[in-house]
Design an enzyme around this catalytic site. Structure first.
Site, PDB file in Angstrom:
ATOM      1  N   HIS A 139       0.813  -1.218   0.000  1.00  0.00           N
ATOM      2  CA  HIS A 139       0.000   0.000   0.000  1.00  0.00           C
ATOM      3  C   HIS A 139       0.846   1.268   0.000  1.00  0.00           C
ATOM      4  O   HIS A 139       0.344   2.349  -0.322  1.00  0.00           O
ATOM      5  CB  HIS A 139      -0.992  -0.001   1.174  1.00  0.00           C
ATOM      6  CG  HIS A 139      -0.401   0.298   2.510  1.00  0.00           C
ATOM      7  ND1 HIS A 139      -0.071  -0.682   3.428  1.00  0.00           N
ATOM      8  CD2 HIS A 139      -0.075   1.470   3.110  1.00  0.00           C
ATOM      9  CE1 HIS A 139       0.407  -0.123   4.518  1.00  0.00           C
ATOM     10  NE2 HIS A 139       0.430   1.182   4.348  1.00  0.00           N
ATOM     11  N   ASP A 169       0.286  -7.623   1.525  1.00  0.00           N
ATOM     12  CA  ASP A 169       0.648  -6.209   1.622  1.00  0.00           C
ATOM     13  C   ASP A 169       2.160  -6.014   1.661  1.00  0.00           C
ATOM     14  O   ASP A 169       2.683  -5.245   2.465  1.00  0.00           O
ATOM     15  CB  ASP A 169       0.003  -5.562   2.856  1.00  0.00           C
ATOM     16  CG  ASP A 169       0.092  -4.035   2.816  1.00  0.00           C
ATOM     17  OD1 ASP A 169       0.198  -3.479   1.704  1.00  0.00           O
ATOM     18  OD2 ASP A 169       0.090  -3.411   3.888  1.00  0.00           O
ATOM     19  N   SER A 259       4.614   2.603   7.912  1.00  0.00           N
ATOM     20  CA  SER A 259       4.321   1.410   7.119  1.00  0.00           C
ATOM     21  C   SER A 259       5.518   1.013   6.266  1.00  0.00           C
ATOM     22  O   SER A 259       6.088   1.832   5.553  1.00  0.00           O
ATOM     23  CB  SER A 259       3.122   1.664   6.201  1.00  0.00           C
ATOM     24  OG  SER A 259       1.953   1.839   6.950  1.00  0.00           O
TER      25      SER A 259
END
Length: 424
Positions: A139, A169, A259
């Site tokens: 993402h 992911d 992230s």
């Protein structure tokens, strides 16, 4: 002077003197009281005099231990942690001078300028033949037209996309290894324990805060979360699907921009890739200290496939399915003829001819309740269990047909990338 008159004068003097003495005494006592009150006030508020050193504060030597396990772990990894910049083209609004006068814009006017759309983190884990490989989240790079990586020394370099996997992911980038001196090492994520100290490193809120480190513990070794993917899901006919994933829960602060950064143990080993946080519950109540990381064992398995193939190759059964919970109780009893003890599983609505499921003898309206050793309560569970296997493996499937339990073996010979229609 007669004696009586003398006595009257004498006592008059005594009385006058007594009154004066009383007034003077009272006046003195009042004056002393006021002076005492003012003295107390002055004692409290008056700044002491006599100091010859302005301020009077001083700095002593730091008695705290600077080279503790946390700082040593951080220092061993920090130079391998990077910021990842997602650049996307901004399309022209269409209100140009060409539109105003009805003319045609130049052919390159709609290309748009590259602008930073988002920022995340990543960690360099490998150098080979002049190339350095960076693992981050899918993402973080999704939708990008160009990618840049900012190294720990502030140098900005272009990055190429090696491969992505929306299911886990994860994504792998490659950059020039010219300025890379440190690579991170992975630790075994099975060998962790709740309460163990960990550090999260990354760029919370963007590269302005690059190489921020936060400390916490492992709150739970294994949590099962449902996440959405970009895969087709034939169970509901809509694009996009969900699957369950196992993650490490930590209370180390993880914020937007973290992230793709590493979660490390006190030995400086990467045991997870930070992916998400829980900021509120289903009722909207704020939640703190609930971050989640993809376990390193899963990370290594996926990124090796991305480097080798540019994608993750997964097996497919070749079926369309729905959750048993979406079937009415009447249909469960009269159509599927299930015993009352069976209330979870997936119902096969279509079995593609020539698929692995078809070759194993599975048919429409079969209800799968177990795949391998994993219980199947819904479509997400089946996908999660299926994706643990590789193409070429064989797996036992437990299912009900017309109320009777059966077990068959499915040879996983086909891949999801080769499917002709929506299947699982």
């Amino acid at each position: 002077m007669d004696e009586n008159k003398f006595r009257r004068r004498f006592w008059m003097k005594v009385i006058v003197v007594g009154l004066l003495a009383g007034l003077i005494g009272g006046g003195i006592s009042i004056t002393i009281g006021n002076v005492w009150t003012r003295h107390e006030q002055n004692t409290v508020t008056k700044v002491p005099s006599g100091s010859t050193k302005p301020g009077g504060a001083s700095v002593q030597g730091n008695k705290a231990q600077l080279k503790n396990p946390s700082t040593q772990a951080y220092n061993s990894v920090k130079d391998s942690v990077v910021s990842v910049i997602n650049k996307q083209r901004v399309q022209n609004s269409g209100n140009s001078v060409f539109d105003m006068f009805g003319g045609d814009a130049p052919s390159n006017s709609n290309s748009g300028k590259l602008q930073t759309a988002s920022e995340g983190s990543g960690v360099i884990y490998k150098k080979h033949n002049g190339i350095a490989y960076v693992v981050t989240n899918n993402h973080v790079v999704s939708g990008s037209n160009a990618l840049e990586v900012i190294l720990s020394n502030g140098k900005k370099v272009s990055a190429g996309l090696v491969g992505t996997d929306s299911t886990t992911d994860l994504a792998v980038l490659k950059i020039s290894a010219k300025n890379v001196n440190t690579v991170a090492r992975f630790g075994n994520s099975n060998d962790i324990a709740a309460g163990q100290d960990v550090l999260a490193i990354g760029s919370p809120m963007g590269s302005e805060y690059a190489n921020t480190v936060t400390k916490g513990i492992i709150s739970a070794k294994k949590r099962t979360l449902k996440v959405s993917t970009n895969d087709d899901d034939s169970s509901n006919g809509n694009s996009g699907s969900s699957t369950t994933t196992n993650v490490i829960q930590t209370d180390a602060a993880i914020n937007s921009g973290n992230s793709g950064g590493p979660l490390i143990n006190m030995a400086g080993q990467v045991i997870g890739i930070n992916s998400m946080k829980l900021s509120s519950n289903g009722e909207g109540s704020s939640v703190e200290g609930m971050g989640f990381s993809i376990p390193s064992n899963e990370v290594v398995r996926i990124i090796n496939q991305l480097v080798a193939h540019g994608k993750v190759v997964r097996p497919t059964l070749g079926v369309s399915m729905i959750n048993l919970s979406n079937v009415t109780s009447d249909s469960q009893k009269n159509v599927l003829k299930l015993p009352s003890s069976v209330n979870t599983g997936v119902v096969l609505m279509k079995v593609k001819s020539g698929s692995d499921a078809d070759n194993a003898g599975l048919k429409k309206y079969d209800v799968i309740t177990k795949l391998g050793n994993s219980k199947v309560q819904g479509t997400g569970d089946l996908k999660t269990a299926l994706y643990k296997y590789k193409v070429g493996d064989s797996v036992k499937v437990t299912y009900y047909r017309s109320g009777t339990q059966h077990v068959t073996t499915v040879k996983l010979s086909q891949t999801a990338s080769s499917k002709v229609e929506n299947d699982n």
